[in-house]
Design a protein around this motif. Structure first.
Motif, PDB file in Angstrom:
ATOM      1  N   ARG A  79      45.290  30.697  55.458  1.00  0.00           N
ATOM      2  CA  ARG A  79      43.624  31.133  55.156  1.00  0.00           C
ATOM      3  C   ARG A  79      42.712  30.409  55.659  1.00  0.00           C
ATOM      4  O   ARG A  79      41.707  30.620  56.136  1.00  0.00           O
ATOM      5  CB  ARG A  79      43.817  31.390  53.557  1.00  0.00           C
ATOM      6  CG  ARG A  79      44.476  32.548  53.089  1.00  0.00           C
ATOM      7  CD  ARG A  79      44.289  32.666  51.637  1.00  0.00           C
ATOM      8  NE  ARG A  79      42.812  33.068  51.282  1.00  0.00           N
ATOM      9  CZ  ARG A  79      42.480  33.880  50.052  1.00  0.00           C
ATOM     10  NH1 ARG A  79      43.293  33.441  49.133  1.00  0.00           N
ATOM     11  NH2 ARG A  79      41.366  34.170  50.018  1.00  0.00           N
ATOM     12  N   ARG A  85      33.654  33.476  58.646  1.00  0.00           N
ATOM     13  CA  ARG A  85      33.282  32.601  57.473  1.00  0.00           C
ATOM     14  C   ARG A  85      33.107  30.980  57.941  1.00  0.00           C
ATOM     15  O   ARG A  85      32.025  30.677  57.487  1.00  0.00           O
ATOM     16  CB  ARG A  85      34.345  32.549  56.299  1.00  0.00           C
ATOM     17  CG  ARG A  85      34.707  33.867  55.794  1.00  0.00           C
ATOM     18  CD  ARG A  85      35.536  34.021  54.973  1.00  0.00           C
ATOM     19  NE  ARG A  85      35.269  33.103  53.406  1.00  0.00           N
ATOM     20  CZ  ARG A  85      35.806  33.034  52.484  1.00  0.00           C
ATOM     21  NH1 ARG A  85      37.134  33.566  52.293  1.00  0.00           N
ATOM     22  NH2 ARG A  85      35.625  32.430  51.516  1.00  0.00           N
ATOM     23  N   GLU A 144      45.803  34.204  43.870  1.00  0.00           N
ATOM     24  CA  GLU A 144      44.938  34.649  45.154  1.00  0.00           C
ATOM     25  C   GLU A 144      43.605  33.643  44.851  1.00  0.00           C
ATOM     26  O   GLU A 144      43.055  33.245  45.970  1.00  0.00           O
ATOM     27  CB  GLU A 144      44.717  36.131  45.165  1.00  0.00           C
ATOM     28  CG  GLU A 144      43.676  36.575  46.088  1.00  0.00           C
ATOM     29  CD  GLU A 144      44.687  36.559  47.494  1.00  0.00           C
ATOM     30  OE1 GLU A 144      45.928  36.461  47.532  1.00  0.00           O
ATOM     31  OE2 GLU A 144      43.908  36.773  48.405  1.00  0.00           O
ATOM     32  N   LEU A 145      43.026  33.861  43.520  1.00  0.00           N
ATOM     33  CA  LEU A 145      41.795  33.432  43.569  1.00  0.00           C
ATOM     34  C   LEU A 145      41.751  31.599  43.332  1.00  0.00           C
ATOM     35  O   LEU A 145      40.709  31.008  43.744  1.00  0.00           O
ATOM     36  CB  LEU A 145      41.185  33.728  42.115  1.00  0.00           C
ATOM     37  CG  LEU A 145      40.627  35.348  42.283  1.00  0.00           C
ATOM     38  CD1 LEU A 145      39.727  35.804  40.996  1.00  0.00           C
ATOM     39  CD2 LEU A 145      40.000  35.653  43.521  1.00  0.00           C
ATOM     40  N   GLN A 168      43.570  29.951  45.397  1.00  0.00           N
ATOM     41  CA  GLN A 168      43.593  29.739  46.825  1.00  0.00           C
ATOM     42  C   GLN A 168      42.086  29.920  47.272  1.00  0.00           C
ATOM     43  O   GLN A 168      41.544  29.002  48.039  1.00  0.00           O
ATOM     44  CB  GLN A 168      44.492  30.607  47.676  1.00  0.00           C
ATOM     45  CG  GLN A 168      45.784  30.124  47.557  1.00  0.00           C
ATOM     46  CD  GLN A 168      46.721  31.057  48.534  1.00  0.00           C
ATOM     47  OE1 GLN A 168      46.048  32.066  49.067  1.00  0.00           O
ATOM     48  NE2 GLN A 168      48.013  30.758  48.759  1.00  0.00           N
ATOM     49  N   GLU A 169      41.531  30.896  47.014  1.00  0.00           N
ATOM     50  CA  GLU A 169      40.020  31.141  47.494  1.00  0.00           C
ATOM     51  C   GLU A 169      39.218  29.952  46.857  1.00  0.00           C
ATOM     52  O   GLU A 169      38.301  29.631  47.848  1.00  0.00           O
ATOM     53  CB  GLU A 169      39.703  32.464  46.739  1.00  0.00           C
ATOM     54  CG  GLU A 169      38.334  32.939  47.046  1.00  0.00           C
ATOM     55  CD  GLU A 169      38.027  33.312  48.660  1.00  0.00           C
ATOM     56  OE1 GLU A 169      39.054  33.651  49.356  1.00  0.00           O
ATOM     57  OE2 GLU A 169      36.793  33.166  49.235  1.00  0.00           O
ATOM     58  N   LEU A 218      39.828  27.252  49.336  1.00  0.00           N
ATOM     59  CA  LEU A 218      39.223  27.655  50.524  1.00  0.00           C
ATOM     60  C   LEU A 218      37.702  27.400  50.674  1.00  0.00           C
ATOM     61  O   LEU A 218      37.104  27.019  51.818  1.00  0.00           O
ATOM     62  CB  LEU A 218      39.467  29.250  50.842  1.00  0.00           C
ATOM     63  CG  LEU A 218      39.310  29.838  52.101  1.00  0.00           C
ATOM     64  CD1 LEU A 218      39.819  29.127  53.321  1.00  0.00           C
ATOM     65  CD2 LEU A 218      39.390  31.270  52.405  1.00  0.00           C
ATOM     66  N   ARG A 219      37.058  27.895  49.413  1.00  0.00           N
ATOM     67  CA  ARG A 219      35.591  27.670  49.594  1.00  0.00           C
ATOM     68  C   ARG A 219      35.116  26.194  49.512  1.00  0.00           C
ATOM     69  O   ARG A 219      34.125  25.792  50.111  1.00  0.00           O
ATOM     70  CB  ARG A 219      35.015  28.297  48.175  1.00  0.00           C
ATOM     71  CG  ARG A 219      35.035  30.008  48.341  1.00  0.00           C
ATOM     72  CD  ARG A 219      34.222  30.616  47.596  1.00  0.00           C
ATOM     73  NE  ARG A 219      34.435  32.143  47.825  1.00  0.00           N
ATOM     74  CZ  ARG A 219      33.564  33.018  47.251  1.00  0.00           C
ATOM     75  NH1 ARG A 219      32.775  32.675  46.462  1.00  0.00           N
ATOM     76  NH2 ARG A 219      34.036  34.341  47.639  1.00  0.00           N
ATOM     77  N   LEU A 228      34.160  32.660  40.656  1.00  0.00           N
ATOM     78  CA  LEU A 228      35.372  33.833  41.195  1.00  0.00           C
ATOM     79  C   LEU A 228      35.869  34.508  40.250  1.00  0.00           C
ATOM     80  O   LEU A 228      36.136  35.550  40.177  1.00  0.00           O
ATOM     81  CB  LEU A 228      36.405  32.953  42.147  1.00  0.00           C
ATOM     82  CG  LEU A 228      35.798  32.264  43.336  1.00  0.00           C
ATOM     83  CD1 LEU A 228      37.124  31.375  43.941  1.00  0.00           C
ATOM     84  CD2 LEU A 228      35.631  33.403  44.358  1.00  0.00           C
TER      85      LEU A 228
END
Lengths: 158, 207
Positions: free
Chosen positions: A63, A72, B63-64, B66-67, B70-71, B96
């Protein structure tokens, strides 16, 4: 001290002497305190220790790689920063100039003045009426008669 | 060195907020990708546990989580060590989680409250308890009831309770995560614990 104030004071690291005195004399607060103890027990029983899926790390790397090269990453690289680099400032200024220049180039075409219909004033209306009268006088009925004949005719009628 | 320059120069950091994580984050900001790896390894379990409790749905929680990382990766340039790194990370994760809960409110309402949580709960045992097991079962039942009650709390109260009880944050850090004052944090927690005690009292009286 009221019960509500005492229960609010439970959030503090230490109970004041006043709150302690209230609790010794208040059976309702003592019951609530016991419920609080059981609540804490119930909280400690809520375990969520589960291993993360094996592919979790690999997926995160994927990702990140996708986001870094995708929109992004691009968007983030353009977001506001407290200390903008000179190159970014120059690029921003150039973009602004291009937009302003394009605006000035396009604007005259969009807003060019069109033929404006003159307002119908009283003088214009009179001139139009004279034109119409002249056309009437030139029609076959009055052919051969000048304006003087018409004037004589008017006198005879009187 | 870039980091030292930043520490002593433009950023004017105060020593109390400069924790080891913030230092790693500044290294990452300066281009050291291994610092990001260290932060991920340090926070992946606690953050995933936090998301599990907030969302009570493991795939979404994974998932969140990871998000959130990622952020952190993408917005590393905007990071300013004005607060602890963990507060910043949990603020991202909380946003999130709350967005997800808001977007899926209708779906959650349709789920039966009696359904065990896919993350943590075991279904209630049908067999009658052996002597001595009754206390354990009561504790289990209490725990199940509390989980359901926490899930039914208003979102900000739920967040405050989970941060307080499980992430061991103090009122200031909870307030910074939720972007509210310390007093507002205490009010949130007070109301939440009142509600949870009421639930527990109902359970005890029903027995």
């Amino acid at each position: 001290m009221r019960c509500q104030q005492v229960r609010r004071a439970w959030l503090e690291p230490e109970l004041s002497a006043k709150a302690r005195r209230h609790m010794q004399a208040c059976p309702a607060c003592q019951r609530e305190w016991e419920l609080n103890r059981r609540l804490n027990e119930a909280f400690s029983g809520w375990e969520v220790e589960r291993p993360l899926p094996a592919e979790w790390d690999r997926r995160l790397q994927q990702r990140i790689a996708t986001a870094r090269t995708g929109w992004r990453g691009w968007l983030e690289s353009w977001r506001w920063r407290p200390h903008p680099q000179p190159l970014r400032l120059a690029a921003g200024a150039l973009l602004l100039l291009l937009v302003a220049g394009a605006g000035l180039y396009v604007r005259p075409r969009w807003f060019s003045p069109r033929a404006v219909k003159p307002a119908s004033t009283g003088i214009v209306r009179d001139l139009q009426a004279l034109n119409q009268n002249q056309e009437i006088l030139q029609c076959p009925l009055f052919a051969g008669h000048g304006a003087g004949d018409l004037a004589n005719g008017a006198e005879n009628m009187n | 060195m870039v980091i030292e320059d930043r520490l002593t120069g433009r950023l004017k950091l105060s020593a109390d907020v400069l924790d080891a994580d913030a230092e790693q984050m500044l290294r990452f900001q300066a281009g050291d990708e291994t610092a990001f790896e260290i932060l991920v390894q340090r926070y992946r379990r606690p953050l995933s546990g936090y998301m599990d409790r907030m969302l009570q749905n493991s795939p979404v929680s994974d998932e969140l989580t990871q998000e959130a990382f990622l952020r952190v990766y993408l917005s590393r340039r905007r990071y300013r060590p004005t607060a602890r790194f963990s507060t910043w990370l949990y603020r991202i994760a909380t946003r999130l989680a709350l967005n997800y809960l808001r977007d899926h409110r209708h779906e959650r309402r349709q789920l039966s409250l009696d359904q065990p949580s896919p993350v943590t709960e075991r279904p209630p045992e049908a067999a009658s308890p052996a002597p001595g097991q009754e206390g354990e079962m009561l504790a289990d039942e209490r725990c199940r009831r509390i989980r359901r009650s926490v899930a039914a709390l208003p979102e900000r109260q739920r967040t405050a309770v989970i941060l307080h009880k499980y992430q061991e944050m103090d009122y200031r850090a909870i307030g910074e995560t939720l972007q509210i004052s310390v007093n507002a944090t205490k009010s949130l927690l007070f109301r939440a614990y009142e509600t949870l005690r009421r639930e527990l009292r109902d359970l005890e009286e029903a027995r």
